[in-house]
Design a protein around this motif. Structure first.
Motif, PDB file in Angstrom:
ATOM      1  N   PHE A  44     -38.027 -12.742 -14.682  1.00  0.00           N
ATOM      2  CA  PHE A  44     -39.438 -12.389 -14.548  1.00  0.00           C
ATOM      3  C   PHE A  44     -39.883 -12.467 -13.088  1.00  0.00           C
ATOM      4  N   TYR A  45     -39.386 -13.472 -12.376  1.00  0.00           N
ATOM      5  CA  TYR A  45     -39.759 -13.596 -10.957  1.00  0.00           C
ATOM      6  C   TYR A  45     -39.227 -12.406 -10.156  1.00  0.00           C
ATOM      7  N   LEU A  46     -37.987 -12.024 -10.421  1.00  0.00           N
ATOM      8  CA  LEU A  46     -37.404 -10.902  -9.681  1.00  0.00           C
ATOM      9  C   LEU A  46     -38.091  -9.580 -10.030  1.00  0.00           C
ATOM     10  N   TRP A  47     -38.547  -9.445 -11.267  1.00  0.00           N
ATOM     11  CA  TRP A  47     -39.219  -8.215 -11.707  1.00  0.00           C
ATOM     12  C   TRP A  47     -40.641  -8.111 -11.170  1.00  0.00           C
ATOM     13  N   TRP A  48     -41.285  -9.244 -10.929  1.00  0.00           N
ATOM     14  CA  TRP A  48     -42.718  -9.256 -10.608  1.00  0.00           C
ATOM     15  C   TRP A  48     -43.041  -8.244  -9.506  1.00  0.00           C
ATOM     16  N   PRO A  49     -44.053  -7.384  -9.722  1.00  0.00           N
ATOM     17  CA  PRO A  49     -44.364  -6.310  -8.757  1.00  0.00           C
ATOM     18  C   PRO A  49     -44.617  -6.819  -7.347  1.00  0.00           C
ATOM     19  N   ARG A  50     -43.925  -6.205  -6.386  1.00  0.00           N
ATOM     20  CA  ARG A  50     -44.118  -6.542  -4.965  1.00  0.00           C
ATOM     21  C   ARG A  50     -44.288  -5.242  -4.170  1.00  0.00           C
ATOM     22  N   SER A  51     -45.283  -4.472  -4.542  1.00  0.00           N
ATOM     23  CA  SER A  51     -45.665  -3.220  -3.881  1.00  0.00           C
ATOM     24  C   SER A  51     -44.663  -2.088  -4.090  1.00  0.00           C
ATOM     25  N   GLN A  52     -43.625  -2.297  -4.956  1.00  0.00           N
ATOM     26  CA  GLN A  52     -42.708  -1.200  -5.203  1.00  0.00           C
ATOM     27  C   GLN A  52     -43.370  -0.174  -6.128  1.00  0.00           C
ATOM     28  N   THR A  53     -42.913   1.053  -6.054  1.00  0.00           N
ATOM     29  CA  THR A  53     -43.523   2.130  -6.830  1.00  0.00           C
ATOM     30  C   THR A  53     -42.842   2.352  -8.180  1.00  0.00           C
ATOM     31  N   GLY A  54     -41.729   1.741  -8.400  1.00  0.00           N
ATOM     32  CA  GLY A  54     -41.018   1.887  -9.664  1.00  0.00           C
ATOM     33  C   GLY A  54     -40.319   0.605 -10.038  1.00  0.00           C
ATOM     34  N   GLY A  55     -39.700   0.589 -11.219  1.00  0.00           N
ATOM     35  CA  GLY A  55     -38.973  -0.598 -11.644  1.00  0.00           C
ATOM     36  C   GLY A  55     -39.854  -1.660 -12.252  1.00  0.00           C
ATOM     37  N   VAL A  56     -41.146  -1.328 -12.463  1.00  0.00           N
ATOM     38  CA  VAL A  56     -42.061  -2.273 -13.099  1.00  0.00           C
ATOM     39  C   VAL A  56     -42.252  -1.876 -14.564  1.00  0.00           C
ATOM     40  N   VAL A  57     -42.700  -0.634 -14.766  1.00  0.00           N
ATOM     41  CA  VAL A  57     -42.783  -0.103 -16.126  1.00  0.00           C
ATOM     42  C   VAL A  57     -42.059   1.238 -16.233  1.00  0.00           C
ATOM     43  N   SER A  58     -41.564   1.739 -15.116  1.00  0.00           N
ATOM     44  CA  SER A  58     -40.850   3.010 -15.114  1.00  0.00           C
ATOM     45  C   SER A  58     -39.477   2.835 -14.476  1.00  0.00           C
ATOM     46  N   VAL A  59     -38.592   3.803 -14.755  1.00  0.00           N
ATOM     47  CA  VAL A  59     -37.225   3.751 -14.250  1.00  0.00           C
ATOM     48  C   VAL A  59     -37.029   4.890 -13.253  1.00  0.00           C
ATOM     49  N   ARG A  60     -36.579   4.528 -12.056  1.00  0.00           N
ATOM     50  CA  ARG A  60     -36.372   5.522 -11.001  1.00  0.00           C
ATOM     51  C   ARG A  60     -34.931   6.019 -10.988  1.00  0.00           C
ATOM     52  N   GLY A  61     -34.750   7.188 -10.388  1.00  0.00           N
ATOM     53  CA  GLY A  61     -33.402   7.693 -10.157  1.00  0.00           C
ATOM     54  C   GLY A  61     -32.729   8.240 -11.393  1.00  0.00           C
ATOM     55  N   THR A  62     -31.426   8.414 -11.278  1.00  0.00           N
ATOM     56  CA  THR A  62     -30.582   8.933 -12.356  1.00  0.00           C
ATOM     57  C   THR A  62     -29.429   7.962 -12.586  1.00  0.00           C
ATOM     58  N   PRO A  63     -28.690   8.107 -13.696  1.00  0.00           N
ATOM     59  CA  PRO A  63     -27.592   7.166 -13.976  1.00  0.00           C
ATOM     60  C   PRO A  63     -26.538   7.058 -12.878  1.00  0.00           C
ATOM     61  N   SER A  64     -26.479   8.034 -11.995  1.00  0.00           N
ATOM     62  CA  SER A  64     -25.513   7.946 -10.897  1.00  0.00           C
ATOM     63  C   SER A  64     -25.971   6.996  -9.801  1.00  0.00           C
ATOM     64  N   LYS A  65     -27.242   6.610  -9.830  1.00  0.00           N
ATOM     65  CA  LYS A  65     -27.822   5.753  -8.795  1.00  0.00           C
ATOM     66  C   LYS A  65     -27.917   4.309  -9.282  1.00  0.00           C
ATOM     67  N   ARG A  66     -27.666   3.375  -8.372  1.00  0.00           N
ATOM     68  CA  ARG A  66     -27.783   1.967  -8.751  1.00  0.00           C
ATOM     69  C   ARG A  66     -29.211   1.612  -9.132  1.00  0.00           C
ATOM     70  N   VAL A  67     -30.212   2.210  -8.464  1.00  0.00           N
ATOM     71  CA  VAL A  67     -31.605   1.874  -8.729  1.00  0.00           C
ATOM     72  C   VAL A  67     -31.977   2.180 -10.185  1.00  0.00           C
ATOM     73  N   PHE A  68     -31.360   3.196 -10.774  1.00  0.00           N
ATOM     74  CA  PHE A  68     -31.620   3.517 -12.181  1.00  0.00           C
ATOM     75  C   PHE A  68     -31.238   2.341 -13.066  1.00  0.00           C
ATOM     76  N   TRP A  69     -30.067   1.765 -12.850  1.00  0.00           N
ATOM     77  CA  TRP A  69     -29.589   0.653 -13.667  1.00  0.00           C
ATOM     78  C   TRP A  69     -30.360  -0.621 -13.372  1.00  0.00           C
ATOM     79  N   ARG A  70     -30.753  -0.787 -12.101  1.00  0.00           N
ATOM     80  CA  ARG A  70     -31.578  -1.947 -11.735  1.00  0.00           C
ATOM     81  C   ARG A  70     -32.922  -1.883 -12.452  1.00  0.00           C
ATOM     82  N   ASP A  71     -33.566  -0.703 -12.422  1.00  0.00           N
ATOM     83  CA  ASP A  71     -34.876  -0.557 -13.054  1.00  0.00           C
ATOM     84  C   ASP A  71     -34.791  -0.666 -14.573  1.00  0.00           C
ATOM     85  N   LEU A  72     -33.759  -0.063 -15.153  1.00  0.00           N
ATOM     86  CA  LEU A  72     -33.587  -0.144 -16.604  1.00  0.00           C
ATOM     87  C   LEU A  72     -33.387  -1.592 -17.035  1.00  0.00           C
ATOM     88  N   HIS A  73     -32.615  -2.327 -16.252  1.00  0.00           N
ATOM     89  CA  HIS A  73     -32.392  -3.759 -16.509  1.00  0.00           C
ATOM     90  C   HIS A  73     -33.705  -4.531 -16.410  1.00  0.00           C
TER      91      HIS A  73
END
Length: 454
Positions: free
Chosen positions: A170-199
């Motif tokens: 929860f601490y790592l997820w807590w919004p810190r001015s990022q535009t994604g990864g809070v309630v939405s998933v960025r990128g595509t499955p080929s990108k690490r950010v997609f898996w980070r956000d989905l997680h």
């Protein structure tokens, strides 16, 4: 101005160090628990639907066509005993409704066997070794009982680690001015950010339920659960020990007599039959009649006496926890020695039984099962996304443990806080200390492992 600038940087440095410290502990805890969490999620999801599995996959031995009057329990149990030569009757389960079979447990010199009998015709519908029954196998894999004492205790440590993962996650997820990864998933499955956000998004959505599953599963753990059970009972908040004041006691706990005891009464001692009144044993038919008259919910199981001082024990722990009941009968007179209901439990026992009931999908029907199943699926998804995310991030040939924060005092303070979980759950505490020692040895002592772990 320079002093003010340095002062302005300090909180930011502390914030960065804290984030890295939390990330490091989140990674280390995940590294320890992921294989176990996947097992818990898969087997737990299956066990939620144990009754449905019995009534579909194993309908041939569990479902019958109602045909009027049923045969006497003594006749049905004798048919079951005859189906397994050289056996003796151990338990008799009354059907939950007219469309279900009778289940008789018989014992041989090597194992117990479950025999399913049509209550109307007396025909044997099927047999299976008790330890090979599907739901029993799932339950034993869930708890790692098959793998011995140490793995069984590791599951308790995993439960505590899961709590740490939720809090740090929860601490790592807590919004810190990022535009994604809070309630939405960025990128595509080929990108690490997609898996980070989905997680992260999955964890944020299901974190509270995962925390609940972890904490409500702890009462069944070997060490912590037994300690809490004993503490509640001695404080008058578990099973009502006063009911045992006026009856002769054995040294046998209830969990050794019934097939699957409720948590509150599993360690309660079974009373003993007074051998001064020894005579002709009361029959199983009489005990079933007495239990029906006592109002016990259908589907209960009667365990037969073991030895001269043994008792008949009728018990049920159904989906509706308010209908839990255990009655112990003198085997010679048929007199109820102890009759304990859910309403007799102390507040601690009732609270834990409620938590266990929801954990197992029993408390509010299909909605409870689906909610817990979705939580199990979330755990499995988070475990898979964590593995993929790590694989995409890790340096070649290295484990890729997140770097130690620049301000090591922050890591030390966080470790002290995390050790608080170890105080509450001792086996988790030992696991934390072991991880800490290994981590420090690897990072401080020059060796090939230092590069691997970096």
């Amino acid at each position: 101005m320079a002093v003010l600038a340095e002062a302005g940087k300090k909180p930011n440095n502390i914030s960065i160090s804290l984030y890295r410290a939390v990330w490091r502990w989140h990674f280390l805890a995940g590294l320890f628990v992921i294989p176990f969490m996947i097992n818990l999620a898969v087997t737990g999801g299956l066990y939620l639907f144990k009754d449905e599995i019995d009534d579909t996959v194993f309908a041939y031995r569990n479902i019958v066509e109602p045909q009027g009057q049923t045969l006497a329990p003594s006749v049905l149990s004798e048919n079951a005993r005859a189906a397994v030569p050289g056996s003796k009757i151990v338990r008799y389960r009354v059907p939950a409704d007219p469309s279900h079979s009778v289940r008789v447990t018989v014992g041989t010199s090597t194992e117990n066997v479950l025999v399913f009998v049509n209550p109307y015709s007396g025909a044997v519908l099927g047999t299976v070794a008790a330890e090979n029954e599907f739901n029993k196998v799932v339950r034993n894999i869930h708890s790692l009982k098959y793998f011995g004492f140490v793995p069984n205790r590791i599951i308790e440590a995993v439960g505590g680690m899961a709590l740490i993962l939720v809090v740090t996650g929860f601490y790592l997820w807590w919004p810190r001015s990022q535009t994604g990864g809070v309630v939405s998933v960025r990128g595509t499955p080929s990108k690490r950010v997609f898996w980070r956000d989905l997680h992260a998004v999955t964890g944020a959505s299901a974190g509270a339920l995962i925390f609940f599953l972890a904490i409500s599963g702890m009462p069944w753990s070997g060490y912590w659960g037994e300690q809490v059970n004993a503490a509640l009972s001695s404080a008058g908040m578990g099973y009502p020990t006063k009911l045992w004041d006026d009856v002769p006691l054995s040294t046998v706990p209830t969990k050794d007599v019934v097939d699957h005891a409720g948590w509150t009464v599993e360690n309660a001692p079974v009373p003993a039959s007074n051998t001064a009144s020894k005579g002709e044993n009361v029959s199983l038919d009489q005990i079933v009649t007495a239990t029906n008259e006592a109002g016990m919910f259908p589907g209960y199981e009667v365990s037969l006496p073991r030895g001269k001082g043994g008792v008949y024990t009728a018990a049920i722990f159904p989906d509706d926890i308010a209908r839990q009941q255990t009655i112990h009968y003198n085997q010679y007179t048929g007199k109820p020695l102890i009759d304990i209901k859910f309403s007799d439990y102390g507040i601690g026992g009732k609270a834990i039984e409620f938590g266990v009931g929801v954990h197992m999908g029993q408390y509010f029907g299909l909605a409870n099962q689906i909610l817990m199943l979705l939580t199990c699926l979330a755990i499995a998804l988070m475990s898979v996304t964590a593995i993929v995310m790590w694989w995409k991030r890790r340096p070649s040939g290295r484990l890729g443990v997140p770097p130690m924060p620049s301000q090591t005092s922050v890591f030390v303070m966080l470790t002290v806080v995390i050790l608080g979980f170890g105080v509450a759950f001792p086996l988790t505490g030992f696991a934390i200390l072991a991880m800490l020692v290994i981590d420090q040895l690897v990072t401080r002592i020059p060796s090939p492992l230092k590069r691997v772990f970096s």
